[in-house]
Design an enzyme around this catalytic site. Structure first.
Site, mmCIF file in Angstrom:
data_model
loop_
_atom_site.group_PDB
_atom_site.id
_atom_site.type_symbol
_atom_site.label_atom_id
_atom_site.label_comp_id
_atom_site.label_asym_id
_atom_site.label_seq_id
_atom_site.Cartn_x
_atom_site.Cartn_y
_atom_site.Cartn_z
ATOM 1 N N THR A 1 36.027 44.323 38.626
ATOM 2 C CA THR A 1 37.089 44.682 37.690
ATOM 3 C C THR A 1 36.436 45.450 36.558
ATOM 4 O O THR A 1 35.589 44.923 35.837
ATOM 5 C CB THR A 1 37.800 43.429 37.162
ATOM 6 O OG1 THR A 1 38.431 42.770 38.252
ATOM 7 C CG2 THR A 1 38.859 43.796 36.126
ATOM 8 N N LYS B 1 44.973 45.981 38.480
ATOM 9 C CA LYS B 1 44.292 44.726 38.135
ATOM 10 C C LYS B 1 44.512 44.394 36.659
ATOM 11 O O LYS B 1 44.715 43.224 36.300
ATOM 12 C CB LYS B 1 42.797 44.820 38.452
ATOM 13 C CG LYS B 1 41.977 43.580 38.082
ATOM 14 C CD LYS B 1 42.308 42.365 38.944
ATOM 15 C CE LYS B 1 41.629 41.075 38.465
ATOM 16 N NZ LYS B 1 40.221 40.967 38.830
#
Lengths: 289, 289
Positions: A95, A170
């Site tokens: 991420t 995300k």
């Protein structure tokens, strides 16, 4: 297909084992070699740098900690892009920043390498069980070609468009979870102070309009005093920092997310970055009594 | 059993009809008599005041708007307590102040009337279908005796202890929902600005660790531009105000809930109190573009 995987943390280890179980050859690298032992024991091969991994792989996955690690792993002199073969694909599952995903994709394209950003949710359990949710941005043809690989490690895989859009999806996910985690936390702080039976509160609130995944999964752990990480506070703070930086860049003000970030940042600053995100409740003074 | 019901709004109307369908005699009162027509057409009887309703009822339910309405309905010269027979029970289903619930219970006990606070969640649909979640505080024997009545109108009924605890449980529920609603809102604001496909975002986030009732139910309505109330902004602000006043009284600081309240208060102050709570997203400038 020759698979490379850089980053053998909790998440990477689970994913690599699923690739191995599915019969793939996986070559790995990790900054701390000792942490790769579990996958080496499961017959993964070792290479001495990200560059060396990419040089022998058709697809190189990366899953490291922070954007600065991603940058080093891709652009360093011993990095992935120094080794990646023309026609191969690189997939960053960290991420990380959408803008960094776009930079990687541009640099990769110049050497005929296709790039995807593919962050995941679902935690260590999802990585182990192969039930991750995978949010993908980048080269569409690479995505189509890798679908069978993604299906080995994920249950829900979705393509969101251009490079960086997997990261954006995300971020959206983390903004949602910032709401469920702060709501769950303050709900329990209130209910305890009011003298309510907390298991009844979880059952009642979780059975109606307040139902959510965080309550169902972290609520019982909080009542049991279990703050071991499914997901680290330090990583959640990183994610929310990226989300708010991106929001700022897009001219958005997200006050609720800012407030959630401030609460988690304070927990991190107090030295509790290695708690699970459900540990936020320990920063409310009345909870400890 | 003779049932009284004061307050024939959207929620009250649904509940009363379920009592009537189950074969009970229900006597009703509403400040605006015209709004009682639907239940009168369904064979409810009319009485001219809360006092007159209570005088002919074994159990008198109340479901009005704000704590000041509850106070008037119970303690006014034509109020419920002026008419309630010894041995009867009064049940306030309004989401209201725990301290007011305790005052009602004390005053009722002095005249041998038992009192319950029994706020609900589940909205207009839950009221119509008899699937409400009911959070009960107050006299335990009264709760036990009324279980069969509660089961006519609710799916999940839980007893939380002394008078006011039903209200406290409802406050906990609203604190949780403040988190899911602000998270959902800012998640969609972010995702839209990032150019993501919003239906894919709802499917992906709603299928993993971000899953929650608000996303599943309000997410699609927001994408459709449907801000009609399942639950009014003006009532949510009232609930969060009570929750934060109670938190303050208990010495708690709940920053995330305060932030959520501030966002909804601004929406109310801008004249949008009659929107549904999913209308919060209209206060984010970028959403309108």
């Amino acid at each position: 297909m020759q698979i490379g995987f850089i980053g053998t943390g909790i998440m990477g280890t689970g994913i690599i084992k699923n690739f191995l179980r599915a019969g793939h050859v996986v070559t790995v690298y990790n900054r701390t070699p000792a942490h790769a032992q579990a996958v080496l024991d499961a017959d993964a091969k070792w290479a001495d740098s990200p560059r060396a991994v990419a040089a022998v792989s058709d697809v190189t996955f990366t899953m490291v900690g922070f954007p600065r690690d991603v940058e080093q792993v891709y652009f360093g002199s011993d990095g992935v892009l120094a080794g990646a073969k023309p026609g191969s694909t690189v997939v960053d599952m960290t991420t990380s920043q959408p803008v960094l995903a776009a930079r990687i994709a541009q640099a990769a394209a110049k050497q005929s390498v296709r790039a995807l950003d593919a962050p995941v949710s679902g935690g260590d359990v999802g990585a182990q069980k192969g039930t991750l949710t995978i949010m993908v941005g980048g080269d569409r043809s690479a995505y189509d070609q890798l679908q069978s690989l993604f299906s080995v490690i994920g249950q829900t895989v979705h393509y969101f468009g251009q490079a960086g859009n997997g990261q954006h999806a995300k971020m959206a996910n983390q903004i949602m979870i910032a709401g469920t985690m702060t709501g769950l936390t303050e709900m329990l702080v209130y209910a305890k102070a009011a003298g309510l039976d907390l298991e009844s509160v979880l059952a009642t609130v979780g059975g109606g309009g307040g139902a959510n995944w965080s309550l169902a999964n972290y609520g019982p752990r909080i009542l049991a005093g279990d703050y071991t990480p499914g997901f680290f506070v330090k990583h959640f703070v990183k994610d929310l920092r990226i989300a708010l930086e991106e929001a700022d860049r897009m001219g958005l003000d997200l006050p609720a997310t800012k407030q959630a970030k401030a609460l988690y940042q304070a927990l991190l600053d107090a030295g509790h970055g290695d708690l699970g995100t459900q540990g936020l409740i320990t920063s409310y003074p009345s909870w400890q009594k």
